[in-house]
Design a protein around this motif. Structure first.
Motif, PDB file in Angstrom:
ATOM      1  N   VAL A 209       0.844  -1.200   0.000  1.00  0.00           N
ATOM      2  CA  VAL A 209       0.000   0.000   0.000  1.00  0.00           C
ATOM      3  C   VAL A 209       0.875   1.243   0.000  1.00  0.00           C
ATOM      4  O   VAL A 209       0.644   2.201  -0.761  1.00  0.00           O
ATOM      5  CB  VAL A 209      -0.933   0.008   1.232  1.00  0.00           C
ATOM      6  N   ASN A 210       1.894   1.233   0.845  1.00  0.00           N
ATOM      7  CA  ASN A 210       2.813   2.367   0.942  1.00  0.00           C
ATOM      8  C   ASN A 210       3.540   2.607  -0.371  1.00  0.00           C
ATOM      9  O   ASN A 210       3.618   3.740  -0.874  1.00  0.00           O
ATOM     10  CB  ASN A 210       3.826   2.093   2.059  1.00  0.00           C
ATOM     11  N   ASP A 211       4.076   1.545  -0.953  1.00  0.00           N
ATOM     12  CA  ASP A 211       4.866   1.667  -2.189  1.00  0.00           C
ATOM     13  C   ASP A 211       4.006   2.064  -3.376  1.00  0.00           C
ATOM     14  O   ASP A 211       4.450   2.818  -4.254  1.00  0.00           O
ATOM     15  CB  ASP A 211       5.580   0.348  -2.486  1.00  0.00           C
ATOM     16  N   THR A 212       2.776   1.576  -3.414  1.00  0.00           N
ATOM     17  CA  THR A 212       1.912   1.820  -4.580  1.00  0.00           C
ATOM     18  C   THR A 212       1.220   3.179  -4.504  1.00  0.00           C
ATOM     19  O   THR A 212       1.133   3.897  -5.511  1.00  0.00           O
ATOM     20  CB  THR A 212       0.842   0.716  -4.685  1.00  0.00           C
ATOM     21  N   HIS A 213       0.745   3.539  -3.329  1.00  0.00           N
ATOM     22  CA  HIS A 213      -0.097   4.743  -3.220  1.00  0.00           C
ATOM     23  C   HIS A 213       0.542   5.887  -2.444  1.00  0.00           C
ATOM     24  O   HIS A 213      -0.008   6.990  -2.411  1.00  0.00           O
ATOM     25  CB  HIS A 213      -1.428   4.367  -2.546  1.00  0.00           C
ATOM     26  N   GLY A 214       1.669   5.643  -1.811  1.00  0.00           N
ATOM     27  CA  GLY A 214       2.368   6.708  -1.104  1.00  0.00           C
ATOM     28  C   GLY A 214       2.024   6.772   0.370  1.00  0.00           C
ATOM     29  O   GLY A 214       1.093   6.134   0.862  1.00  0.00           O
ATOM     30  N   HIS A 215       2.798   7.594   1.070  1.00  0.00           N
ATOM     31  CA  HIS A 215       2.684   7.663   2.524  1.00  0.00           C
ATOM     32  C   HIS A 215       1.377   8.297   2.993  1.00  0.00           C
ATOM     33  O   HIS A 215       0.838   7.905   4.031  1.00  0.00           O
ATOM     34  CB  HIS A 215       3.865   8.450   3.107  1.00  0.00           C
ATOM     35  N   LEU A 216       0.858   9.263   2.247  1.00  0.00           N
ATOM     36  CA  LEU A 216      -0.376   9.918   2.680  1.00  0.00           C
ATOM     37  C   LEU A 216      -1.541   8.945   2.684  1.00  0.00           C
ATOM     38  O   LEU A 216      -2.354   8.925   3.626  1.00  0.00           O
ATOM     39  CB  LEU A 216      -0.681  11.120   1.777  1.00  0.00           C
ATOM     40  N   VAL A 217      -1.630   8.123   1.633  1.00  0.00           N
ATOM     41  CA  VAL A 217      -2.689   7.120   1.577  1.00  0.00           C
ATOM     42  C   VAL A 217      -2.474   6.085   2.677  1.00  0.00           C
ATOM     43  O   VAL A 217      -3.421   5.666   3.354  1.00  0.00           O
ATOM     44  CB  VAL A 217      -2.737   6.440   0.194  1.00  0.00           C
ATOM     45  N   ALA A 218      -1.237   5.665   2.864  1.00  0.00           N
ATOM     46  CA  ALA A 218      -0.943   4.681   3.906  1.00  0.00           C
ATOM     47  C   ALA A 218      -1.313   5.219   5.287  1.00  0.00           C
ATOM     48  O   ALA A 218      -1.872   4.491   6.117  1.00  0.00           O
ATOM     49  CB  ALA A 218       0.529   4.307   3.859  1.00  0.00           C
ATOM     50  N   SER A 276     -12.502   3.327   2.003  1.00  0.00           N
ATOM     51  CA  SER A 276     -12.675   4.375   1.004  1.00  0.00           C
ATOM     52  C   SER A 276     -11.716   5.513   1.307  1.00  0.00           C
ATOM     53  O   SER A 276     -11.891   6.249   2.295  1.00  0.00           O
ATOM     54  CB  SER A 276     -14.123   4.875   1.017  1.00  0.00           C
ATOM     55  N   LEU A 277     -10.687   5.646   0.476  1.00  0.00           N
ATOM     56  CA  LEU A 277      -9.665   6.676   0.690  1.00  0.00           C
ATOM     57  C   LEU A 277     -10.013   7.991   0.013  1.00  0.00           C
ATOM     58  O   LEU A 277      -9.625   9.064   0.460  1.00  0.00           O
ATOM     59  CB  LEU A 277      -8.314   6.184   0.185  1.00  0.00           C
ATOM     60  N   SER A 278     -10.752   7.904  -1.096  1.00  0.00           N
ATOM     61  CA  SER A 278     -11.202   9.077  -1.831  1.00  0.00           C
ATOM     62  C   SER A 278     -12.304   8.633  -2.781  1.00  0.00           C
ATOM     63  O   SER A 278     -12.663   7.450  -2.819  1.00  0.00           O
ATOM     64  CB  SER A 278     -10.044   9.717  -2.618  1.00  0.00           C
ATOM     65  N   SER A 279     -12.842   9.571  -3.539  1.00  0.00           N
ATOM     66  CA  SER A 279     -13.898   9.216  -4.494  1.00  0.00           C
ATOM     67  C   SER A 279     -13.381   8.294  -5.589  1.00  0.00           C
ATOM     68  O   SER A 279     -14.163   7.601  -6.247  1.00  0.00           O
ATOM     69  CB  SER A 279     -14.476  10.484  -5.122  1.00  0.00           C
ATOM     70  N   LYS A 280     -12.063   8.241  -5.756  1.00  0.00           N
ATOM     71  CA  LYS A 280     -11.491   7.430  -6.837  1.00  0.00           C
ATOM     72  C   LYS A 280     -10.685   6.230  -6.322  1.00  0.00           C
ATOM     73  O   LYS A 280     -10.253   5.403  -7.123  1.00  0.00           O
ATOM     74  CB  LYS A 280     -10.582   8.299  -7.709  1.00  0.00           C
ATOM     75  N   LEU A 281     -10.485   6.142  -5.032  1.00  0.00           N
ATOM     76  CA  LEU A 281      -9.626   5.083  -4.513  1.00  0.00           C
ATOM     77  C   LEU A 281     -10.284   4.354  -3.345  1.00  0.00           C
ATOM     78  O   LEU A 281     -10.612   4.954  -2.327  1.00  0.00           O
ATOM     79  CB  LEU A 281      -8.278   5.653  -4.061  1.00  0.00           C
ATOM     80  N   THR A 282     -10.496   3.053  -3.531  1.00  0.00           N
ATOM     81  CA  THR A 282     -11.006   2.177  -2.484  1.00  0.00           C
ATOM     82  C   THR A 282     -10.114   0.955  -2.401  1.00  0.00           C
ATOM     83  O   THR A 282      -9.782   0.355  -3.425  1.00  0.00           O
ATOM     84  CB  THR A 282     -12.455   1.748  -2.781  1.00  0.00           C
ATOM     85  N   LEU A 283      -9.711   0.587  -1.198  1.00  0.00           N
ATOM     86  CA  LEU A 283      -8.796  -0.540  -1.021  1.00  0.00           C
ATOM     87  C   LEU A 283      -9.432  -1.615  -0.136  1.00  0.00           C
ATOM     88  O   LEU A 283     -10.122  -1.309   0.838  1.00  0.00           O
ATOM     89  CB  LEU A 283      -7.487  -0.072  -0.360  1.00  0.00           C
ATOM     90  N   ASN A 284      -9.203  -2.845  -0.504  1.00  0.00           N
ATOM     91  CA  ASN A 284      -9.580  -3.965   0.343  1.00  0.00           C
ATOM     92  C   ASN A 284      -8.425  -4.253   1.301  1.00  0.00           C
ATOM     93  O   ASN A 284      -7.315  -4.543   0.863  1.00  0.00           O
ATOM     94  CB  ASN A 284      -9.887  -5.198  -0.505  1.00  0.00           C
ATOM     95  N   ILE A 285      -8.692  -4.159   2.580  1.00  0.00           N
ATOM     96  CA  ILE A 285      -7.663  -4.326   3.606  1.00  0.00           C
ATOM     97  C   ILE A 285      -8.013  -5.530   4.481  1.00  0.00           C
ATOM     98  O   ILE A 285      -9.170  -5.728   4.850  1.00  0.00           O
ATOM     99  CB  ILE A 285      -7.555  -3.070   4.489  1.00  0.00           C
ATOM    100  N   THR A 286      -7.013  -6.313   4.791  1.00  0.00           N
ATOM    101  CA  THR A 286      -7.180  -7.398   5.765  1.00  0.00           C
ATOM    102  C   THR A 286      -6.096  -7.291   6.822  1.00  0.00           C
ATOM    103  O   THR A 286      -5.076  -6.622   6.620  1.00  0.00           O
ATOM    104  CB  THR A 286      -7.099  -8.784   5.098  1.00  0.00           C
ATOM    105  N   ILE A 287      -6.335  -7.955   7.947  1.00  0.00           N
ATOM    106  CA  ILE A 287      -5.364  -7.941   9.036  1.00  0.00           C
ATOM    107  C   ILE A 287      -5.108  -9.366   9.519  1.00  0.00           C
ATOM    108  O   ILE A 287      -5.947 -10.251   9.366  1.00  0.00           O
ATOM    109  CB  ILE A 287      -5.837  -7.076  10.218  1.00  0.00           C
TER     110      ILE A 287
END
Length: 341
Positions: A209-218, A276-287
């Protein structure tokens, strides 16, 4: 603020105090004439200022005792000299005797020493009585300043402690807070013979997530995850950001079986709804999660308890992620793998 004044003296002594003290709405005045009761009151609810009547039995003991109490050193203690013999000596020997008595009183623990002039007992002039009351009020002002500074210091320390123990990004408690709270919870659990468990979890493939979308998204992912954790914990559960994308949940009064139930709920609320990170970006997250329950042989600092839970987390990561590995417990959870480590 309302100032609390404890008068260690007789009622007839307190009745002669200046009207500005006895009738002021900003003061809370309590009169006690028993040494043991006064000490108990000070220990339970420390006053801001103490007036001590020197002629009362135990007055010097109270001053000496108070001086030795490090945690009560902020209390301003005023000793009122009303002993007839001391007043006689003062009149006989003059200012030298007064200085000697003042030095003795301050050494014994008083912050201020006042020769108390009482109109009913002497032939003092109105000017002398007025000056004496003025000195009392002046010393009271000093005590008020000290009390105010102490309360300001307490508020500042509370604020700094809160800042020091909270993670600024997620607003959860931080690792320093965990290092402080975990030993206390372990002590409570061992003393009261109750259960204590904890969960360690982290985000699967967070580096991607960090490498693909950057630190702000992370960072935003961490914030959203923290919100879901906070809103889905019980009242006795406490969440901490342990470091990076790793979190610890401290579960008071919780057995290993109950810890798995909590872990299962947290896994579900994270994985079932995309972030939902923004209107254009949604990520599936698991833990992935590891749980452990306090054992009798665990150390009092929580090192071994944390280690067991961390080993379970590592196993969860190594065996496929998005799962719970529980120490000392084996059960089946739909859609998840829960195994005993």
């Amino acid at each position: 603020m309302k100032i609390s004044i404890l008068v260690f003296g007789k009622n007839n002594f307190s009745a002669t105090l200046p009207d500005q003290i006895r009738y002021a709405t900003t003061f809370s005045v309590e009169v006690i004439d028993n040494l043991n009761q006064a000490v108990s009151r000070i220990q339970m609810t420390p006053p801001d200022i103490i007036f001590v009547q020197a002629s009362l039995d135990g007055s010097m003991k109270l001053c000496s005792w108070l001086k030795k109490q490090t945690k009560l050193s902020w209390i301003y203690c005023i000793l009122f000299e009303d002993r007839p013999q001391q007043l006689t000596d003062r009149n006989k020997y003059g200012w030298q005797r007064e200085l000697e008595m003042s030095a003795t009183a301050l050494k014994q623990g008083a912050d201020a020493y006042i020769w108390y002039l009482i109109e009913e007992k002497t032939d003092y002039t109105l000017a002398e009585l007025t000056a004496n009351h003025g000195l009392i009020l002046a010393q009271l002002t000093v005590g008020l300043r000290k009390a105010q500074k102490y309360q300001d210091l307490i508020r500042t320390n509370d604020m700094l402690s809160a800042i020091a123990l909270v993670d600024s990004l997620t607003e959860l408690k931080n690792r320093r807070a965990l290092a402080w709270e975990l030993p206390r919870e372990i002590k409570t659990a061992k003393t009261e013979k109750t259960s204590l468990s904890l969960i360690i979890l982290d985000i699967d493939h967070f580096k991607k997530v960090n490498d693909t979308h950057g630190h702000l998204v992370a960072d935003r992912v961490l914030q959203l995850l923290s919100q879901r954790l906070r809103y889905n914990l019980r009242c006795q559960d406490t969440a901490f950001r342990y470091g990076g994308d790793e979190f610890v949940i401290l579960l008071a009064n919780t057995t290993d079986e109950e810890a798995v139930v909590v872990a299962r709920r947290l896994n579900r609320v994270v994985s079932e709804e995309p972030f939902s990170l923004s209107s254009k970006l949604t990520l599936n997250i698991t833990i992935s999660l590891g749980t452990a329950c306090l054992q009798a042989e665990d150390d009092n600092q929580g090192v071994s308890l944390l280690h067991r839970a961390d080993q379970c987390l590592l196993e969860a990561k190594a065996t496929g992620r998005n799962r719970i590995i529980a120490s000392n417990y084996l059960c089946h959870v739909p859609h998840l793998k829960v195994a005993s480590s």
